[in-house]
Design an enzyme around this catalytic site. Structure first.
Site, PDB file in Angstrom:
ATOM      1  N   CYS A  33       0.846  -1.201   0.000  1.00 39.83           N
ATOM      2  CA  CYS A  33       0.000   0.000   0.000  1.00 39.83           C
ATOM      3  C   CYS A  33       0.876   1.243   0.000  1.00 39.83           C
ATOM      4  CB  CYS A  33      -0.861   0.053   1.259  1.00 39.83           C
ATOM      5  SG  CYS A  33      -1.815  -1.413   1.584  1.00 39.83           S
ATOM      6  N   ASP A 438     -23.111  -0.156  30.353  1.00 37.57           N
ATOM      7  CA  ASP A 438     -24.173   0.751  29.966  1.00 37.57           C
ATOM      8  C   ASP A 438     -24.943   0.035  28.858  1.00 37.57           C
ATOM      9  OD1 ASP A 438     -25.558   3.202  29.453  1.00 37.57           O
ATOM     10  OD2 ASP A 438     -24.267   3.431  27.713  1.00 37.57           O
ATOM     11  N   ASP A 622     -20.552   4.600  26.956  1.00 41.28           N
ATOM     12  CA  ASP A 622     -20.215   5.455  25.816  1.00 41.28           C
ATOM     13  C   ASP A 622     -20.806   6.842  25.897  1.00 41.28           C
ATOM     14  OD1 ASP A 622     -22.867   4.650  25.381  1.00 41.28           O
ATOM     15  OD2 ASP A 622     -22.664   5.160  23.274  1.00 41.28           O
ATOM     16  N   ASP A 626     -22.223   8.838  30.889  1.00 40.87           N
ATOM     17  CA  ASP A 626     -21.365   7.822  31.496  1.00 40.87           C
ATOM     18  C   ASP A 626     -19.998   8.377  31.863  1.00 40.87           C
ATOM     19  OD1 ASP A 626     -23.176   5.663  31.183  1.00 40.87           O
ATOM     20  OD2 ASP A 626     -22.667   5.600  29.052  1.00 40.87           O
TER      21      ASP A 626
END
Lengths: 728, 55
Positions: A33, A438, A622, A626
């Site tokens: 690449c 969560d 997230d 939180d």
């Protein structure tokens, strides 16, 4: 879409008529690449340099000012199959990079000095058993001093300054015994040289510094690499905002270029990139990323909106603000400060070790001196022996024991899709016995999902998907995504706040609110079964269908919960969402402990309650709500889709759709902590073997050098065992 | 032992040159991309010649 971003924010004039641009490129993972991109871009006329950084997946471009459009590079890279986004190094990353480079420079100086001194030491060592003239030995010692003293004064500065600041705060850290050892070793060597004595420890002192700097550099380089990757992630999200540059004119700019007071336009389906207050317009907004609440809320002029809010129905004008007047954000930043203070009180394993280590070592040295004095040795000999004890116990292996394991383990975690934010995260995650999850965005995927796809005929789904492409509404976008639609229907109009409609095969076709399509009965049926779903209705002629769109659990969530339970970790769900939604998720995952409708304050209260019971909690979350809990918990993780603040305070960030990285993090951390403890014991065993020799006064500079490098190499080799990758 | 008068300054200056070389390589950013450098060493020469051709 990114082609219309205004690049001017990212362009840098390097002088000499050249323009510089940094791009974060997705998908560079091999040398092929790298060669392909560099060859292609440097073939563009007027491009003076195109260089890929394979470690950080970045591309630095330079071209003659005024000759090329930056968007050209992005589209050329897209042709080659790479997505590229402009990015800007943030301050934290620049600082980490500077520190890493500073440490490497000091390491280089120390290592070169050590090599040159070794060249002078070997003749002295061998000369002492053969027939070296004392004058020659003195000459070599003075030469060593000439090299080592300036090199040590420069390269050992990080240890000296850290030891000084620890002493000023009336504490002891690892650097205090290190600094004392180095200073004493150098001072004795100078005095011994002046007195024409046989032994000088210049070589041992500089070698010690080099080994310790290697440990520090490894630690720092790990942090630098994580920061760079986090910077790329921020760039790949390509957060943009539509800003009013005059009352009537708008322009798409990177979110980083928005200043407080700017007015930003938000259209349906867009995510707000800034915090601010609504000054015009009304809309339903999805605040699930901020509060965990999945039901949309209504905002009107004067309401506060936060970065991450998804606009669902209307168009809004928002004035960006630095310190938002919104009570939620104020409260969260207050809680966050408090929680971060609590975390800084955590003592790292290395610090705990050094608190035990320093007094023991210094007491041993003192006792050695007193012992020899009592035995009748001269004052000079007693002091030299005591200093030899300090030199041999100088925590060389101890300084490497933990950073080496951290570096290797963080590499293994990187492979499992976990990025560590904090160096001591591994230690803290390894200690946990409870995970609090969560729900919204953590157990569930951040994107919406069509739940009742199986009940609707395929051709209807495909047609609805093509129609949905004309709408920007996020619920419609979910339908389009699940239908795999690519070609929008022609001549479709959007009815703001209602839906889209048009004609297809001679019959009217509609997609939108149930009332807009005359499908209220179908919608009610769905809502009775699943009160959490959003309903989008579809009608074509007389046939009507309703799609139930809702958040979906991560595909491996149940597996991970079971895996954690097998490891003896208790699992609990604490969410800001309403009770029915949380109960449903808990039942599906087999989690027995769950709490719903929990505010940020209550989340912290729950964590404190658990901490009082002696639980060590890993918080995974997230949302903005939180963030304080993430900072307050013993350890914390965030998915990469989390709000900026949550990602910044979490100890680790995990990538991808799966929850498996959480499990891998716990497993790798536990193994790494075991290795760290082993390494510390290895260092202790080395001391137990070497210290009696030093106390007996038998340590020559040769023994000191051999013992020091031997123990460091053993500790490094043991650390490499953390590399075994976790199968996830 | 007069040879030391030549050898010692020579050894020291060689060491110093080595150190300067290291500092130069650090300053010119040769340690910024350790993964890439490993591959560049064994890459084909093609990109370089292409580049020259375009100039």
């Amino acid at each position: 879409m990114h082609a219309d971003i205004d690049f001017s924010h990212y362009l840098k004039n390097t002088g000499a008529g050249l323009v510089h641009l940094d791009l974060a490129v997705e998908g560079i993972n091999c040398a092929g690449c790298m060669a392909k991109i560099e060859r292609n871009l440097s073939n563009i006329p007027d491009v003076t340099s195109a260089r890929v950084n394979l470690t950080d997946s970045r591309l630095a471009l330079e071209w003659k000012a005024g000759t090329l459009e930056p968007a050209l590079f992005v589209s050329r890279l897209a042709e080659l199959g790479y997505k590229a986004y402009p990015f800007e190094r943030d301050d934290a990353e620049t600082l980490e990079a500077q520190r890493a480079q500073g440490l490497l420079r000091r390491l280089g100086v120390a290592a070169f000095a050590a090599m040159n001194v070794m060249m002078l030491s070997i003749p002295v060592w061998s000369g002492n058993v053969s027939d070296m003239l004392p004058e020659q030995r003195d000459f070599f010692h003075w030469l060593s001093a000439l090299i080592v003293l300036p090199a040590a004064a420069y390269s050992a500065q990080p240890f000296f300054s850290s030891a000084l600041s620890a002493l000023r705060a009336r504490g002891v850290n690892m650097d205090v015994p290190i600094s004392i050892g180095i200073v004493l070793a150098l001072a004795t060597s100078v005095i011994e040289t002046i007195n024409h004595a046989e032994h000088a420890y210049f070589d041992a002192a500089i070698m010690l510094i080099a080994f310790l700097l290697a440990g520090r550099y490894l630690d720092q380089n790990m942090r630098r690499r994580t920061r760079a990757f986090a910077g790329n992630l921020a760039a790949l999200k390509a957060e943009t905002a539509t800003k009013f540059i005059s009352p009537t004119e708008i322009r798409t700019v990177p979110a980083a270029a928005i200043r407080p007071g700017d007015i930003v336009l938000l259209r349906p389906g867009e995510r707000c990139a800034v915090d601010g207050n609504v000054i015009e317009g009304r809309s339903e907004v999805d605040q699930s990323l901020i509060t965990g609440e999945t039901l949309p809320a209504m905002v009107t002029p004067g309401s506060a909106v936060f970065a991450g809010t998804l606009v669902r129905s209307g168009t809004l004008r928002v004035r960006a603000s630095a310190a938002s007047g919104g009570t939620l954000l104020d409260e969260i930043s207050r809680l966050l400060d408090h929680a971060l203070q609590a975390r800084s009180r955590y003592l790292r394993l290395a610090e705990r070790a050094s608190r035990l280590y320093a007094p023991v070592v210094h007491a041993t040295a003192l006792l050695t001196m007193l012992g020899w004095l009592a035995y009748g040795a001269s004052f000079h000999d007693s002091i030299v022996t005591a200093i030899a004890v300090l030199i041999i116990t100088c925590p060389c292996a101890l300084g490497l024991a933990i950073p080496a394991v951290q570096t290797v383990a963080s590499g293994a975690l990187f492979g499992s899709g976990v990025l560590l934010n904090a160096g001591d995260a591994i230690e803290r995650v390894a200690e946990i016995d409870r995970v609090i999850l969560d729900k919204t965005g953590t157990l569930t995927l951040p994107e919406l999902d069509v739940a009742n796809l199986a009940e609707i005929p395929d051709d209807v789904v495909r047609l609805a998907g093509r129609l949905a492409l004309s709408s920007r509404h996020p619920v419609a976008a979910a339908v389009a995504r699940y239908a795999g639609a690519a070609s929008p229907l022609p001549d479709i109009q959007e009815e703001p706040g209602q839906g889209v409609h048009g004609l297809h095969e001679g019959r009217p076709i509609r997609l939108g609110r149930p009332s807009f399509c005359g499908a209220d009965d179908l919608a009610n049926e769905i809502l009775c079964r699943d009160p959490e779903a959003s309903v989008v209705a579809f009608s074509h002629g007389d046939s009507r269908y309703a799609f139930a769109v809702r958040q979906r659990l991560r595909p491996d969530a149940a597996e991970v919960v079971a895996g954690l339970a097998r490891m003896g970790v208790a699992v609990e769900i604490v969410s800001g969402d309403r009770e029915p939604a949380v109960r449903l998720a808990a039942e599906q995952l087999g989690v027995h402990e769950w709490r719903a409708g929990v505010s940020p304050v209550d989340k912290i209260a729950r964590l404190e309650e658990l901490a009082r019971q002696g639980c060590k909690v890993l918080m995974v979350g997230d949302g903005l709500n939180d963030a304080p809990a993430l900072a307050a918990a013993h350890a914390s993780m965030s998915p990469v889709t989390a709000t900026h603040l949550s990602r910044a305070v979490a100890d680790a960030v995990f990538l991808g759709e799966r929850l498996a990285p959480v499990l891998a993090e716990v497993k790798v951390s536990r193994r790494a902590l075991r290795l760290m403890r082993q390494n510390l014991w290895l260092a202790v065993i080395y001391n137990v073997l070497a210290v009696p020799i030093a106390i007996a006064g038998l340590v020559t500079p040769l023994i000191a050098a051999a013992a020091m490098s031997g123990s460091s190499i053993i500790v490094m080799l043991n650390a490499l065992r953390a590399r075994a990758r976790e199968a996830v | 032992m007069e040879v030391l008068i030549i050898l010692v300054p020579l050894a020291l200056s060689l060491g110093f040159v080595g150190l300067l070389g290291f500092l130069w390589s650090l300053k010119s950013g040769q340690y910024d991309d350790l993964d890439g450098a490993a591959w560049r060493a064994i890459a084909d020469d093609e990109p370089v010649s292409d580049h020259r051709g375009s100039k």
